[in-house]
Write a protein that holds these residues in place. Structure first.
Motif, PDB file in Angstrom:
ATOM      1  N   GLY A   1       0.803  -1.210   0.000  1.00 11.76           N
ATOM      2  CA  GLY A   1       0.000   0.000   0.000  1.00 11.76           C
ATOM      3  C   GLY A   1       0.835   1.259   0.000  1.00 11.76           C
ATOM      4  O   GLY A   1       2.071   1.239   0.001  1.00 11.76           O
ATOM      5  N   LEU A   2       0.119   2.372   0.035  1.00 14.43           N
ATOM      6  CA  LEU A   2       0.698   3.709   0.036  1.00 14.43           C
ATOM      7  C   LEU A   2       0.025   4.514   1.138  1.00 14.43           C
ATOM      8  O   LEU A   2      -1.208   4.501   1.266  1.00 14.43           O
ATOM      9  N   GLU A   3       0.834   5.232   1.946  1.00 11.82           N
ATOM     10  CA  GLU A   3       0.319   6.014   3.064  1.00 11.82           C
ATOM     11  C   GLU A   3       0.738   7.470   2.928  1.00 11.82           C
ATOM     12  O   GLU A   3       1.908   7.757   2.690  1.00 11.82           O
ATOM     13  N   LEU A   4      -0.209   8.376   3.086  1.00 15.00           N
ATOM     14  CA  LEU A   4       0.062   9.810   3.058  1.00 15.00           C
ATOM     15  C   LEU A   4      -0.358  10.412   4.394  1.00 15.00           C
ATOM     16  O   LEU A   4      -1.421  10.067   4.937  1.00 15.00           O
ATOM     17  N   PHE A   5       0.472  11.323   4.892  1.00 12.28           N
ATOM     18  CA  PHE A   5       0.220  11.919   6.206  1.00 12.28           C
ATOM     19  C   PHE A   5       0.625  13.387   6.177  1.00 12.28           C
ATOM     20  O   PHE A   5       1.754  13.726   5.805  1.00 12.28           O
ATOM     21  N   LEU A   6      -0.295  14.262   6.546  1.00 11.62           N
ATOM     22  CA  LEU A   6      -0.022  15.699   6.641  1.00 11.62           C
ATOM     23  C   LEU A   6      -0.485  16.173   8.009  1.00 11.62           C
ATOM     24  O   LEU A   6      -1.644  15.961   8.388  1.00 11.62           O
ATOM     25  N   ARG A   7       0.417  16.828   8.740  1.00  7.35           N
ATOM     26  CA  ARG A   7       0.095  17.258  10.098  1.00  7.35           C
ATOM     27  C   ARG A   7       0.510  18.703  10.294  1.00  7.35           C
ATOM     28  O   ARG A   7       1.574  19.133   9.841  1.00  7.35           O
ATOM     29  N   LYS A   8      -0.337  19.455  10.986  1.00  7.93           N
ATOM     30  CA  LYS A   8      -0.020  20.819  11.409  1.00  7.93           C
ATOM     31  C   LYS A   8       0.205  20.783  12.908  1.00  7.93           C
ATOM     32  O   LYS A   8      -0.661  20.313  13.667  1.00  7.93           O
ATOM     33  N   THR A   9       1.355  21.303  13.350  1.00  6.58           N
ATOM     34  CA  THR A   9       1.756  21.144  14.741  1.00  6.58           C
ATOM     35  C   THR A   9       1.739  22.422  15.559  1.00  6.58           C
ATOM     36  O   THR A   9       1.943  22.375  16.771  1.00  6.58           O
ATOM     37  N   LYS A  10       1.509  23.573  14.923  1.00  2.89           N
ATOM     38  CA  LYS A  10       1.570  24.828  15.655  1.00  2.89           C
ATOM     39  C   LYS A  10       0.377  25.693  15.313  1.00  2.89           C
ATOM     40  O   LYS A  10      -0.196  25.596  14.225  1.00  2.89           O
ATOM     41  N   GLY A  11       0.020  26.585  16.260  1.00  5.68           N
ATOM     42  CA  GLY A  11      -1.061  27.518  16.017  1.00  5.68           C
ATOM     43  C   GLY A  11      -2.349  27.125  16.726  1.00  5.68           C
ATOM     44  O   GLY A  11      -2.446  26.080  17.365  1.00  5.68           O
ATOM     45  N   ARG A  12      -3.356  27.963  16.593  1.00  9.90           N
ATOM     46  CA  ARG A  12      -4.646  27.702  17.234  1.00  9.90           C
ATOM     47  C   ARG A  12      -5.368  26.526  16.583  1.00  9.90           C
ATOM     48  O   ARG A  12      -6.102  25.786  17.236  1.00  9.90           O
ATOM     49  N   LEU A  13      -5.190  26.362  15.277  1.00  6.91           N
ATOM     50  CA  LEU A  13      -5.785  25.241  14.556  1.00  6.91           C
ATOM     51  C   LEU A  13      -4.686  24.257  14.190  1.00  6.91           C
ATOM     52  O   LEU A  13      -3.708  24.615  13.546  1.00  6.91           O
ATOM     53  N   ASN A  14      -4.831  23.022  14.627  1.00  7.27           N
ATOM     54  CA  ASN A  14      -3.867  22.003  14.272  1.00  7.27           C
ATOM     55  C   ASN A  14      -4.568  20.650  14.174  1.00  7.27           C
ATOM     56  O   ASN A  14      -5.760  20.530  14.449  1.00  7.27           O
ATOM     57  N   GLY A  15      -3.836  19.645  13.762  1.00 11.59           N
ATOM     58  CA  GLY A  15      -4.416  18.328  13.570  1.00 11.59           C
ATOM     59  C   GLY A  15      -3.688  17.596  12.456  1.00 11.59           C
ATOM     60  O   GLY A  15      -2.548  17.913  12.118  1.00 11.59           O
ATOM     61  N   TRP A  16      -4.344  16.604  11.861  1.00 11.37           N
ATOM     62  CA  TRP A  16      -3.700  15.830  10.813  1.00 11.37           C
ATOM     63  C   TRP A  16      -4.728  15.217   9.860  1.00 11.37           C
ATOM     64  O   TRP A  16      -5.905  15.064  10.181  1.00 11.37           O
ATOM     65  N   ILE A  17      -4.229  14.888   8.671  1.00 12.54           N
ATOM     66  CA  ILE A  17      -4.997  14.171   7.657  1.00 12.54           C
ATOM     67  C   ILE A  17      -4.186  12.943   7.260  1.00 12.54           C
ATOM     68  O   ILE A  17      -2.993  13.054   6.964  1.00 12.54           O
TER      69      ILE A  17
END
Length: 772
Positions: A602-618
């Motif tokens: 398979g293939l895995e993609l990961f995008l994460r925001k680590t700073k600021g008021r809005l953060n999280g991951w996809i």
């Protein structure tokens, strides 16, 4: 084993000789408010910019170019610390970092230097603390580490309300779950709606799904390593929560200030109390609850020696009046000794006990019987960490694991309509030794490689059977308490990182892992009644060879992290069942088993925001998992039950104000592969279904949205804090299929129709949390 031990000793001397010209210091990094050691804290030397991280016990060792130097120490959620050190005067240190307090929460997956995800040779690994996931919405409003890791790429969900998970196409039994180094066999409460782990008692969680280090073994898909908090050694404190169906409480404090401490945490549901309001006497006597208890003690003997003792006990109890009862639970105990031989050599010695037990009690007019099963192990584990210099770290050790399985046996009363059947116990001993080396020969290349050697011994006493191709027993042989068979295996591991610049890298890994404990289940969710078997004369050890390659990049001053990983995993000696297999209380269970092979890619993609008021991951996973058995599907490859083409998770966390934090979680995945009937026929006026292709159909696609909001009021008393957590699970009331079954049409028996059973619609939750 002798050759490996000789090599370990020789390699230690080589590294020690290589490092003699350097000045080394060592010590611990701790939380200034509680004395809790910090796992993965970063220490950077000013003179040469070399950086190291604390290990799983908060210990570090680093080299200085000169006796007088400066260190910069950092950890996510804590105020960085700059200190001056003098190696001529002191070589053992204890640094304390101050929590940032009421600031914007950073949701990151590890406490590390900001681009560690790029520069580290380790791939396919995630690390996070409980604070970092506290606002992720889950069912019933309980913080749940198992539900959270299911939002990561390559980790498949077990289904609605389930704590089971599947990593890169592997089975649920192919995940090793450790709690303070003790194995947890069934990590779920209430058949999967809650996980075994009370988040109040957990400090750190690390998940390996590729490039698994050589110190881990025993499961071929993943390792989930969980550490309990040690306990506050500076002041007494407590925290807990009151929810709609469950409450919890944790207490911790010093036994001797800054020298020893304790932690005690408990949780219980009280859904069974609502049954007492029923007018039906049978319902009033029914049971529906679980409880768990975590405890830990630690005592620092001196600056070189610390003793830890920790344990877990949890139990579920379900029952309907006096007619039926079903209980199951885990118990673990760990005794650890940390010893510092020198600034370079660290040792951890562990004695570990684990068990899992279930009991089924049936008492009706015709049948009175009890079914029980138990699996337990004792483990002696010795680990060494040798910090040769800033470019070389060596870890090596061994462990001896003794396992015993008491399969499901049926014990009936003399007046019962069923007969007793006692299944003989099975025993096994697994010896293992490992060595792993983290090497940074030049600035653009980092490597983590190692070797693990295992010897699994099938042990008596017992009677072992041989079976023909149809699964019928054709011969048997009895053994006393002796070694019946050896399975010797070598497990090489390699992970490497090619650093393009401080923001980009390419990584690759290979690992072979062997598994000697096998869980027998024919569902996509792990059930307490699933049977376990050890490798035997008929059952060979499972193994997996996995290769992976990935690209990693950080953006906007490390505010965003992106990765894409591709993998291929071959799995040998896989287990499945004959059609109509009888798995419960079966003396000839091994005759019901079939053996084949599997593959997943398979293939895995990961995008994460680590700073600021809005953060999280996809996260997004495109995957395929299939199996091949000569006796199934005429030898053709077929989909594994956990095969999913697409798996998407979106997690968003937003700090609205100083008092309000919002969270959202959206999941979507392709329905599991499943076997549906292809036709039907009648026998003695009963309709029987005819099955052909294994896992040739699909459950409907699954998706839902969860929302949460946490309110933290400002309280004048600084010693007491509280918050309210509100949640909506399955906001748009999606009726996801839990079971697809078949029945005859009421108006025309010749017509067979499928019908769906949905487990949950929209579920609100509210919890009051407090801390003092």
């Amino acid at each position: 084993m002798l050759r490996l031990s000789t090599f370990l000793i020789f390699f230690s001397f080589v590294l020690q000789a290589f490092a003699q010209d350097k000045i080394s210091i060592s010590g611990y990094v701790k939380d200034a408010s509680s004395g809790e050691v910090l796992i993965g804290a970063t220490l950077q030397v000013k003179s040469n910019y070399r950086a190291v991280r604390t290990n799983t016990y908060g210990f570090f060792s680093l080299e200085l170019e000169q006796a007088n130097d400066s260190l910069f120490i950092s950890y996510v959620g804590y105020q960085p610390l700059a200190v001056e050190v003098n190696a001529d005067q002191q070589k053992r240190y204890s640094f304390e970092l101050t929590p940032l307090g009421n600031t914007i929460e950073e949701v990151v997956v590890s406490g590390k230097k900001q681009n560690k995800n790029v520069t580290s040779p380790q791939m396919g690994a995630f690390n996070f603390t409980i604070e970092e996931i506290k606002n992720v919405p889950v069912i019933f409003g309980e913080r749940d580490i198992l539900k959270t890791i299911q939002t990561l790429p390559g980790v498949g969900k077990g289904g609605e309300g389930s704590s089971s998970f599947y990593v890169r196409g592997g089975g649920g039994d192919q995940n090793l779950i450790l709690l303070d180094e003790a194995t947890v066999y069934n990590a779920s409460h209430l058949l999967g709606f809650f996980s075994t782990f009370n988040s109040d008692a957990i400090k750190d969680v690390e998940l390996f799904k590729g490039g698994i280090p050589a110190q881990y073994g025993g499961r071929i898909s993943s390792v989930m390593d969980i550490h309990m908090i040690d306990g506050n050694n500076k002041k007494f404190s407590g925290e807990g929560g009151l929810g709609l169906i469950a409450s919890r409480l944790k207490l911790e404090g010093p036994l001797q200030r800054e020298k020893s401490s304790f932690m005690l945490s408990g949780r219980r549901t009280y859904a069974d109390m609502f049954l007492k309001a029923s007018k039906d006497e049978t319902v009033k006597k029914s049971k529906l609850y679980f409880y768990d208890l975590n405890a830990k003690l630690n005592y620092r003997l001196d600056d070189k020696n610390t003793i830890y003792a920790s344990g877990y006990f949890g139990k579920d109890d379900l029952g309907y009046g006096d007619l039926f009862s079903f209980d199951w639970g885990n118990a673990t105990a760990t005794l650890r000794w940390n010893h510092i031989f020198s600034e370079k050599l660290f040792s951890n010695t562990s004695f570990i006990y684990s068990d899992f037990t279930y009991n089924v009690d049936v008492n009706n007019d015709e049948s009175e019987f009890v079914i029980n099963s138990k699996i337990e192990n004792l483990n002696l584990k010795q680990d060494f960490s040798y910090y040769a210099n800033s470019r070389n770290t060596l870890k090596f050790g061994f462990n001896a694991l003794k396992q015993k399985i008491s399969p499901a046996s049926l014990r009936a009363t003399q007046t019962s309509a069923v007969n007793s059947l006692i299944i003989q116990k099975r025993h096994g001993i697994e010896l293992a030794a490992y060595i792993t080396h983290e090497w940074n020969p030049i600035y653009w290349l980092s490597m983590l490689y190692g070797l693990r050697a295992t010897d699994f011994m099938v042990m008596g006493p017992g009677t072992f059977y041989s079976f023909d191709e149809e699964g019928e027993a054709i011969s048997s042989k009895s053994y006393s308490s002796e070694v019946i068979k050896h399975y010797l295996r070598l497990e090489p591991r390699l992970s490497t990182s090619f650093i393009l610049n401080d923001r980009q890298s390419i990584k690759a890994s290979f690992n072979r892992i062997v598994q000697n404990l096998h869980q027998l289940t024919n569902t996509t969710a792990s059930l307490p009644t699933d049977q376990y078997v050890l490798s035997s004369l008929n059952i060979k050890p499972q193994y997996a060879d996995q290769v992976a390659v990935g690209y990693f990049q950080n953006f906007a001053n490390n505010k965003y992290e992106f990765s894409v990983e591709g993998y291929y995993k071959y799995m040998g000696n896989q287990i499945d069942f004959r059609n109509g297999a009888d798995l419960q209380a079966n003396e000839f269970l091994e005759g019901e088993l079939l053996f084949g092979q599997g593959e997943a890619y398979g293939l895995e993609l990961f995008l994460r925001k680590t700073k600021g008021r809005l953060n999280g991951w996809i996260s997004y996973t495109l995957g395929k998992s299939q199996r091949q058995f000569d006796q199934i599907n005429e030898g053709r490859w077929f989909n594994a039950r956990q095969d999913r083409t697409h798996d998407v998770s979106v997690v968003g966390l937003f700090k609205l104000t100083e008092k309000w934090n919002l969270g959202a979680n959206f999941v979507y995945y392709t329905g599991n592969a499943i076997t549906f009937p292809s036709g039907k026929y009648t026998v003695d006026e009963k309709t029987m279904y005819y099955y052909t292709e294994r896992n040739g159909y699909r459950m409907p696609d699954y998706h839902r949205l969860d929302l949460s909001a946490t309110y933290e009021p400002q309280i004048k008393d600084k010693r007491f804090k509280s918050s309210w957590s509100f949640g909506l699970y399955n906001v748009y009331n999606r009726k996801n299929a839990y079971i697809i079954d078949f029945r005859e049409n009421e108006n025309n028996p010749n017509i067979t129709e499928a019908y769906k059973i949905a487990l949950f619609g929209i579920i609100p939750s509210v919890t009051w949390n407090f801390k003092f």
